[in-house]
Motif scaffolding. Structure first.
Motif, PDB file in Angstrom:
ATOM      1  N   ALA A 127      -6.646   9.459  -0.857  1.00 26.20           N
ATOM      2  CA  ALA A 127      -8.119   8.229  -0.680  1.00 26.20           C
ATOM      3  C   ALA A 127      -7.834   6.583  -1.014  1.00 26.20           C
ATOM      4  CB  ALA A 127      -9.023   8.729  -0.461  1.00 26.20           C
ATOM      5  N   LEU A 128      -6.495   6.558  -2.048  1.00 27.55           N
ATOM      6  CA  LEU A 128      -6.614   6.436  -3.260  1.00 27.55           C
ATOM      7  C   LEU A 128      -5.012   6.564  -2.780  1.00 27.55           C
ATOM      8  CD1 LEU A 128      -7.152   7.806  -6.751  1.00 27.55           C
ATOM      9  CD2 LEU A 128      -8.175   5.764  -5.737  1.00 27.55           C
ATOM     10  N   SER A 129      -3.918   6.626  -1.858  1.00 29.57           N
ATOM     11  CA  SER A 129      -2.958   6.579  -1.421  1.00 29.57           C
ATOM     12  C   SER A 129      -3.054   5.198  -0.419  1.00 29.57           C
ATOM     13  CB  SER A 129      -2.024   6.996  -1.700  1.00 29.57           C
ATOM     14  OG  SER A 129      -2.297   8.526  -0.674  1.00 29.57           O
ATOM     15  N   SER A 169      -1.168   1.686   0.319  1.00 34.66           N
ATOM     16  CA  SER A 169      -0.525   1.795   1.598  1.00 34.66           C
ATOM     17  C   SER A 169      -0.918   0.254   1.674  1.00 34.66           C
ATOM     18  CB  SER A 169       0.077   2.685   2.540  1.00 34.66           C
ATOM     19  OG  SER A 169      -1.483   3.240   3.076  1.00 34.66           O
ATOM     20  N   ASP A 170      -1.985  -0.459   1.448  1.00 33.67           N
ATOM     21  CA  ASP A 170      -2.218  -2.313   2.015  1.00 33.67           C
ATOM     22  C   ASP A 170      -1.860  -1.416   3.868  1.00 33.67           C
ATOM     23  OD1 ASP A 170      -2.687  -4.315   1.894  1.00 33.67           O
ATOM     24  OD2 ASP A 170      -0.869  -4.902   2.142  1.00 33.67           O
ATOM     25  N   GLY A 171      -3.255  -0.632   3.947  1.00 29.62           N
ATOM     26  CA  GLY A 171      -3.071  -0.404   6.343  1.00 29.62           C
ATOM     27  C   GLY A 171      -1.438  -0.033   6.057  1.00 29.62           C
ATOM     28  N   PHE A 172      -1.138   1.183   5.610  1.00 34.82           N
ATOM     29  CA  PHE A 172      -0.020   2.003   5.862  1.00 34.82           C
ATOM     30  C   PHE A 172       1.532   0.517   6.138  1.00 34.82           C
ATOM     31  CE2 PHE A 172      -3.553   4.764   6.753  1.00 34.82           C
ATOM     32  CZ  PHE A 172      -2.157   5.736   6.490  1.00 34.82           C
ATOM     33  N   THR A 173       1.504  -0.639   5.000  1.00 37.55           N
ATOM     34  CA  THR A 173       2.550  -1.510   5.489  1.00 37.55           C
ATOM     35  C   THR A 173       3.497  -1.391   4.703  1.00 37.55           C
ATOM     36  OG1 THR A 173       1.424  -3.226   4.300  1.00 37.55           O
ATOM     37  CG2 THR A 173       1.196  -3.176   6.727  1.00 37.55           C
ATOM     38  N   VAL A 174       3.244  -0.422   3.457  1.00 34.99           N
ATOM     39  CA  VAL A 174       4.025  -0.068   2.140  1.00 34.99           C
ATOM     40  C   VAL A 174       4.664   1.388   2.300  1.00 34.99           C
ATOM     41  CG1 VAL A 174       3.935  -0.115  -0.773  1.00 34.99           C
ATOM     42  CG2 VAL A 174       2.407  -1.673   0.365  1.00 34.99           C
ATOM     43  N   SER A 215       6.127   3.130   0.059  1.00 41.44           N
ATOM     44  CA  SER A 215       6.263   4.555  -0.260  1.00 41.44           C
ATOM     45  C   SER A 215       4.582   4.723  -0.674  1.00 41.44           C
ATOM     46  CB  SER A 215       6.833   4.191  -1.821  1.00 41.44           C
ATOM     47  OG  SER A 215       6.261   2.522  -2.352  1.00 41.44           O
ATOM     48  N   TRP A 216       3.832   4.244  -0.239  1.00 43.13           N
ATOM     49  CA  TRP A 216       2.435   4.827  -0.674  1.00 43.13           C
ATOM     50  C   TRP A 216       1.971   4.980   0.636  1.00 43.13           C
ATOM     51  CZ3 TRP A 216      -0.702   5.579  -4.271  1.00 43.13           C
ATOM     52  CH2 TRP A 216      -0.420   4.467  -5.584  1.00 43.13           C
ATOM     53  N   SER A 217       2.563   5.176   2.112  1.00 47.84           N
ATOM     54  CA  SER A 217       2.569   5.572   3.299  1.00 47.84           C
ATOM     55  C   SER A 217       2.790   6.563   3.492  1.00 47.84           C
ATOM     56  CB  SER A 217       2.555   4.635   4.227  1.00 47.84           C
ATOM     57  OG  SER A 217       2.325   3.814   4.083  1.00 47.84           O
ATOM     58  N   LEU A 218       3.621   6.907   2.228  1.00 50.73           N
ATOM     59  CA  LEU A 218       4.345   8.725   2.140  1.00 50.73           C
ATOM     60  C   LEU A 218       3.883   9.234   0.912  1.00 50.73           C
ATOM     61  CD1 LEU A 218       8.589   7.497   2.697  1.00 50.73           C
ATOM     62  CD2 LEU A 218       6.678   8.599   4.211  1.00 50.73           C
ATOM     63  N   VAL A 219       3.431   8.991  -0.034  1.00 48.15           N
ATOM     64  CA  VAL A 219       2.347   9.675  -0.405  1.00 48.15           C
ATOM     65  C   VAL A 219       1.133   9.942   0.156  1.00 48.15           C
ATOM     66  CG1 VAL A 219       1.498   9.601  -3.103  1.00 48.15           C
ATOM     67  CG2 VAL A 219       3.661   8.871  -2.551  1.00 48.15           C
TER      68      VAL A 219
END
Length: 119
Positions: free
Chosen positions: A28-30, A34-39, A41-45
């Motif tokens: 949930a935090l990642s 991810s900002d809507g899966f646009t970042v 690194s966060w998207s992969l996490v």
């Protein structure tokens, strides 16, 4: 199956369910980061935590009833994300929210206790 084996596997399932809940908080935090899966690194996490939480949940649900397990998993994820969201994403956490999160946590504990009495 002996009572000791049944108890041990039941305890292990609850530990795995707790782990699944923690992975759900990470997911949930990642997703939030991810900002809507646009970042990337966060998207992969987020994808890693998603796979971990689903795997751990599926393992726990081999032993724990799905209704109880899912409720506990979702409760851990919701409460954890709500409590940690303000630390990571400048979200608000009012006294009323803390109170209602306490109700969710109490419900999760009571579900666990209720599961222990049903044999």
């Amino acid at each position: 199956m002996s009572t000791i084996t049944r108890t041990r596997s039941g305890t292990n399932a609850w530990v795995v369910l707790l782990l699944a809940g923690l992975f759900e908080v990470g997911y949930a935090l990642s997703v939030g980061g991810s900002d809507g899966f646009t970042v990337l690194s966060w998207s992969l996490v987020a994808v890693v935590f998603f796979l971990l939480t689903l795997y751990a949940l599926s393992v726990a649900l081999r032993t724990i009833d799905v209704g109880i397990g899912y409720a506990v998993w979702a409760g851990i994820g919701a409460a954890g994300a709500a409590l940690l969201g303000p630390m990571f994403f400048n979200e608000s956490l009012s006294l009323a929210k803390v109170g209602w999160l306490s109700v969710v946590i109490a419900g999760v504990v009571w579900l666990k206790l209720a599961d222990g009495t049903s044999d």
